[in-house]
Design a protein around this motif. Structure first.
Motif, PDB file in Angstrom:
ATOM      1  N   PHE A 115      33.784 -39.986  29.270  1.00  0.00           N
ATOM      2  CA  PHE A 115      32.959 -40.110  30.482  1.00  0.00           C
ATOM      3  C   PHE A 115      32.357 -38.790  30.976  1.00  0.00           C
ATOM      4  CE2 PHE A 115      35.899 -43.682  30.444  1.00  0.00           C
ATOM      5  CZ  PHE A 115      35.040 -44.744  30.652  1.00  0.00           C
ATOM      6  N   GLY A 116      32.958 -37.669  30.565  1.00  0.00           N
ATOM      7  CA  GLY A 116      32.352 -36.378  30.895  1.00  0.00           C
ATOM      8  C   GLY A 116      32.493 -35.876  32.324  1.00  0.00           C
ATOM      9  N   GLY A 117      33.290 -36.513  33.157  1.00  0.00           N
ATOM     10  CA  GLY A 117      33.476 -36.003  34.535  1.00  0.00           C
ATOM     11  C   GLY A 117      34.910 -35.557  34.749  1.00  0.00           C
ATOM     12  N   PRO A 118      35.199 -34.970  35.909  1.00  0.00           N
ATOM     13  CA  PRO A 118      36.569 -34.540  36.189  1.00  0.00           C
ATOM     14  C   PRO A 118      37.563 -35.710  36.132  1.00  0.00           C
ATOM     15  CG  PRO A 118      35.068 -33.767  37.897  1.00  0.00           C
ATOM     16  CD  PRO A 118      34.281 -34.686  37.026  1.00  0.00           C
ATOM     17  N   VAL A 119      38.745 -35.442  35.632  1.00  0.00           N
ATOM     18  CA  VAL A 119      39.775 -36.481  35.509  1.00  0.00           C
ATOM     19  C   VAL A 119      41.038 -35.999  36.229  1.00  0.00           C
ATOM     20  CG1 VAL A 119      41.080 -37.959  33.910  1.00  0.00           C
ATOM     21  CG2 VAL A 119      38.867 -37.019  33.193  1.00  0.00           C
TER      22      VAL A 119
ATOM     23  N   MET B   1      34.131 -39.195  39.354  1.00  0.00           N
ATOM     24  CA  MET B   1      35.437 -38.575  39.103  1.00  0.00           C
ATOM     25  C   MET B   1      36.406 -39.700  38.731  1.00  0.00           C
ATOM     26  SD  MET B   1      37.660 -36.343  41.778  1.00  0.00           S
ATOM     27  CE  MET B   1      36.408 -35.133  41.970  1.00  0.00           C
ATOM     28  N   TYR B   2      37.264 -39.428  37.791  1.00  0.00           N
ATOM     29  CA  TYR B   2      38.106 -40.495  37.253  1.00  0.00           C
ATOM     30  C   TYR B   2      39.585 -40.243  37.526  1.00  0.00           C
ATOM     31  CZ  TYR B   2      33.648 -41.143  35.086  1.00  0.00           C
ATOM     32  OH  TYR B   2      32.303 -41.316  34.919  1.00  0.00           O
ATOM     33  N   GLY B   3      40.295 -41.320  37.729  1.00  0.00           N
ATOM     34  CA  GLY B   3      41.746 -41.240  37.883  1.00  0.00           C
ATOM     35  C   GLY B   3      42.361 -41.910  36.666  1.00  0.00           C
ATOM     36  N   LYS B   4      43.124 -41.182  35.906  1.00  0.00           N
ATOM     37  CA  LYS B   4      43.767 -41.765  34.723  1.00  0.00           C
ATOM     38  C   LYS B   4      45.251 -41.939  35.029  1.00  0.00           C
ATOM     39  CE  LYS B   4      45.050 -42.633  30.445  1.00  0.00           C
ATOM     40  NZ  LYS B   4      45.136 -44.050  30.087  1.00  0.00           N
ATOM     41  N   ARG B   5      45.686 -43.189  34.929  1.00  0.00           N
ATOM     42  CA  ARG B   5      47.107 -43.451  35.128  1.00  0.00           C
ATOM     43  C   ARG B   5      47.826 -42.997  33.868  1.00  0.00           C
ATOM     44  NH1 ARG B   5      49.100 -48.920  38.005  1.00  0.00           N
ATOM     45  NH2 ARG B   5      51.225 -48.860  37.241  1.00  0.00           N
ATOM     46  N   VAL B   6      48.603 -41.941  34.008  1.00  0.00           N
ATOM     47  CA  VAL B   6      49.198 -41.289  32.846  1.00  0.00           C
ATOM     48  C   VAL B   6      50.513 -41.970  32.490  1.00  0.00           C
ATOM     49  CG1 VAL B   6      50.267 -39.115  32.131  1.00  0.00           C
ATOM     50  CG2 VAL B   6      48.081 -39.085  33.328  1.00  0.00           C
ATOM     51  N   GLU B   7      50.683 -42.223  31.197  1.00  0.00           N
ATOM     52  CA  GLU B   7      51.952 -42.801  30.735  1.00  0.00           C
ATOM     53  C   GLU B   7      52.971 -41.693  30.534  1.00  0.00           C
ATOM     54  OE1 GLU B   7      52.014 -45.310  27.160  1.00  0.00           O
ATOM     55  OE2 GLU B   7      50.107 -46.031  28.018  1.00  0.00           O
ATOM     56  N   GLY B   8      54.172 -41.897  31.002  1.00  0.00           N
ATOM     57  CA  GLY B   8      55.210 -40.887  30.831  1.00  0.00           C
ATOM     58  C   GLY B   8      56.014 -40.757  32.112  1.00  0.00           C
ATOM     59  N   VAL B   9      57.101 -40.009  32.038  1.00  0.00           N
ATOM     60  CA  VAL B   9      57.932 -39.811  33.221  1.00  0.00           C
ATOM     61  C   VAL B   9      57.634 -38.428  33.785  1.00  0.00           C
ATOM     62  CG1 VAL B   9      60.287 -39.796  34.136  1.00  0.00           C
ATOM     63  CG2 VAL B   9      59.718 -41.234  32.172  1.00  0.00           C
ATOM     64  N   ARG B  10      57.354 -38.392  35.094  1.00  0.00           N
ATOM     65  CA  ARG B  10      57.007 -37.130  35.722  1.00  0.00           C
ATOM     66  C   ARG B  10      58.184 -36.603  36.547  1.00  0.00           C
ATOM     67  NH1 ARG B  10      55.622 -35.777  41.473  1.00  0.00           N
ATOM     68  NH2 ARG B  10      54.569 -33.799  41.274  1.00  0.00           N
ATOM     69  N   TYR B  11      58.446 -35.315  36.411  1.00  0.00           N
ATOM     70  CA  TYR B  11      59.480 -34.683  37.228  1.00  0.00           C
ATOM     71  C   TYR B  11      58.846 -33.533  38.000  1.00  0.00           C
ATOM     72  CZ  TYR B  11      62.577 -36.985  33.887  1.00  0.00           C
ATOM     73  OH  TYR B  11      63.212 -37.903  33.096  1.00  0.00           O
ATOM     74  N   ASP B  12      59.061 -33.495  39.302  1.00  0.00           N
ATOM     75  CA  ASP B  12      58.638 -32.333  40.079  1.00  0.00           C
ATOM     76  C   ASP B  12      59.797 -31.342  40.010  1.00  0.00           C
ATOM     77  OD1 ASP B  12      57.855 -30.424  41.823  1.00  0.00           O
ATOM     78  OD2 ASP B  12      57.717 -31.719  43.589  1.00  0.00           O
ATOM     79  N   ALA B  13      59.733 -30.487  38.998  1.00  0.00           N
ATOM     80  CA  ALA B  13      60.852 -29.574  38.762  1.00  0.00           C
ATOM     81  C   ALA B  13      60.867 -28.398  39.738  1.00  0.00           C
ATOM     82  CB  ALA B  13      60.819 -29.079  37.316  1.00  0.00           C
ATOM     83  N   GLY B  14      59.875 -28.332  40.620  1.00  0.00           N
ATOM     84  CA  GLY B  14      59.860 -27.295  41.651  1.00  0.00           C
ATOM     85  C   GLY B  14      60.615 -27.740  42.898  1.00  0.00           C
ATOM     86  N   ASP B  15      61.153 -28.951  42.816  1.00  0.00           N
ATOM     87  CA  ASP B  15      61.909 -29.534  43.916  1.00  0.00           C
ATOM     88  C   ASP B  15      63.349 -29.686  43.425  1.00  0.00           C
ATOM     89  OD1 ASP B  15      62.149 -31.479  46.309  1.00  0.00           O
ATOM     90  OD2 ASP B  15      62.760 -32.698  44.587  1.00  0.00           O
ATOM     91  N   LYS B  16      64.330 -29.428  44.279  1.00  0.00           N
ATOM     92  CA  LYS B  16      65.717 -29.379  43.787  1.00  0.00           C
ATOM     93  C   LYS B  16      66.163 -30.701  43.143  1.00  0.00           C
ATOM     94  CE  LYS B  16      66.869 -25.730  46.931  1.00  0.00           C
ATOM     95  NZ  LYS B  16      67.428 -25.292  48.192  1.00  0.00           N
ATOM     96  N   LEU B  17      65.845 -31.818  43.822  1.00  0.00           N
ATOM     97  CA  LEU B  17      66.283 -33.107  43.269  1.00  0.00           C
ATOM     98  C   LEU B  17      65.539 -33.413  41.961  1.00  0.00           C
ATOM     99  CD1 LEU B  17      68.119 -35.548  43.646  1.00  0.00           C
ATOM    100  CD2 LEU B  17      66.301 -36.637  44.983  1.00  0.00           C
ATOM    101  N   GLY B  18      64.249 -33.148  41.956  1.00  0.00           N
ATOM    102  CA  GLY B  18      63.451 -33.374  40.740  1.00  0.00           C
ATOM    103  C   GLY B  18      63.984 -32.546  39.589  1.00  0.00           C
ATOM    104  N   PHE B  19      64.364 -31.326  39.884  1.00  0.00           N
ATOM    105  CA  PHE B  19      64.903 -30.423  38.866  1.00  0.00           C
ATOM    106  C   PHE B  19      66.225 -30.966  38.313  1.00  0.00           C
ATOM    107  CE2 PHE B  19      67.726 -26.907  37.782  1.00  0.00           C
ATOM    108  CZ  PHE B  19      66.967 -26.214  36.862  1.00  0.00           C
ATOM    109  N   LEU B  20      67.090 -31.453  39.212  1.00  0.00           N
ATOM    110  CA  LEU B  20      68.385 -31.988  38.762  1.00  0.00           C
ATOM    111  C   LEU B  20      68.193 -33.226  37.884  1.00  0.00           C
ATOM    112  CD1 LEU B  20      70.550 -31.605  42.008  1.00  0.00           C
ATOM    113  CD2 LEU B  20      70.773 -30.328  39.866  1.00  0.00           C
TER     114      LEU B  20
END
Ligand code: UTP
Length: 290
Positions: A154-158, A245-264
């Motif tokens: 599509f050529g636009g920001p994703v 502008m496009y929103g792509k629903r990404v497959e996979g598990v995301r962790y916010d490792a900058g957050d203590k619980l996410g990191f654990l």
């Protein structure tokens, strides 16, 4: 005409890491290990697995360890060589060969948008990927590659997004969007940390973006907010009004490792997956009187 190929990635890693104090007082949170590998190495490996070879890391004061990590370590390599630790030596040497690294200092932590603006002179007139240095995406196909595919079509920001429970939308940037095809949306607006009642969807922005050079003008137009911070979301809102502008629903598990619980959580999951540790770690966890 902006190129169709994404060959550069910007990894902002200059934030103060206040959610992870005191560990981040003198050490970059991006260098905290998940089992035995720094968070930012997982992020770099994701970009490399997607075919990106030029990595621009935005650093700041107290972040020198990041540069050292992706450089050769002469003394260490000599020592491993002398002691016949060949496997470890290869592993260590491979880190510096992952990509071509380039560093830009963000003098003051003035927000994610400002961090990206610091890379402007190195990007030029090309599309580029942005991967947040503390966000981990554990996916079969690298998350950023899933998004590069959309950019190619599509050529636009994703913007990478994932569905979150309504009760958690206030922790994220949320997109307002129209569905285009399964897992793909056209973004019309973005809202930062809305209440569940006001959220236009439950699709949360995760730390992955494909951007085009127009983002730099939008970032310059953005009025700094609290602490003089320039927010990427504000610039994306400006752009969404002007271009597709496009929103792509990404497959996979995301962790916010900058957050203590996410990191654990990430530490436990990655530990369990390790062939050399998984079995004994599982046994240990099962034995805990939870
Ligand atoms: P975060 O908001 O998670 O990082 O930004 P932070 O500001 O370090 O975190 P807290 O809230 O104080 O704990 C996401 C990514 O953007 C980078 C961070 O290093 C992180 O990897 N960042 C953030 C910058 O490079 N510059 C900034 O001014 C802000």
């Amino acid at each position: 005409m902006v190129s169709a190929r994404v060959i550069k990635a910007v990894i902002p890693a200059a934030g103060l890491g206040t959610r992870f104090l005191p560990a981040t007082k003198a050490s970059p949170k991006e260098m905290l290990p998940l089992v035995d590998k720094p968070i930012i190495q997982y992020v770099v490996e994701e970009a490399v697995a997607a075919g990106i070879r030029e990595i621009i890391i935005i650093t700041g004061r107290g972040k020198r360890a990041i540069e050292d990590h992706f450089d050769v370590s002469f003394e260490l390599e000599e020592n491993l060589r002398e002691n016949g630790k060949k496997v470890l030596l290869k592993e260590i040497q491979a880190i510096a060969d992952l990509a071509d690294f380039c560093y830009v200092r963000q003098r003051h932590a003035r927000g994610l948008g400002h961090a990206i603006l610091c890379a402007r002179h190195l990007i030029g007139d090309e599309p580029f990927a942005v991967l947040l240095g503390d966000d981990i995406l554990d996916a079969k196909a690298p998350a950023i590659r899933q998004m590069m595919e959309i950019y190619r079509r599509f050529g636009g920001p994703v913007v990478g997004v994932q569905a979150v429970p309504r009760s958690e939308v206030h922790q994220y940037g949320i997109i307002k969007a129209e569905p285009m095809e399964p897992d793909l949306y056209r973004i019309t607006d973005l809202v930062e940390k809305p209440s569940p009642q006001k959220a236009p969807s439950n699709l949360a922005v995760i730390g992955r973006y494909i951007l085009t050079p127009e983002i730099f003008e939008a970032l310059e137009e953005t009025t700094p907010g609290k602490n003089q911070e320039i927010q990427l979301t504000d610039a994306l809102r400006i752009l969404a009004r002007k271009q597709s502008m496009y929103g792509k629903r990404v497959e996979g598990v995301r962790y916010d490792a900058g957050d203590k619980l996410g990191f654990l959580k990430a530490t436990v999951e990655f530990g369990l997956k390790r062939p050399d540790l998984g079995e004994s770690f599982r046994r240990y966890l099962k034995g805990l009187a939870l």
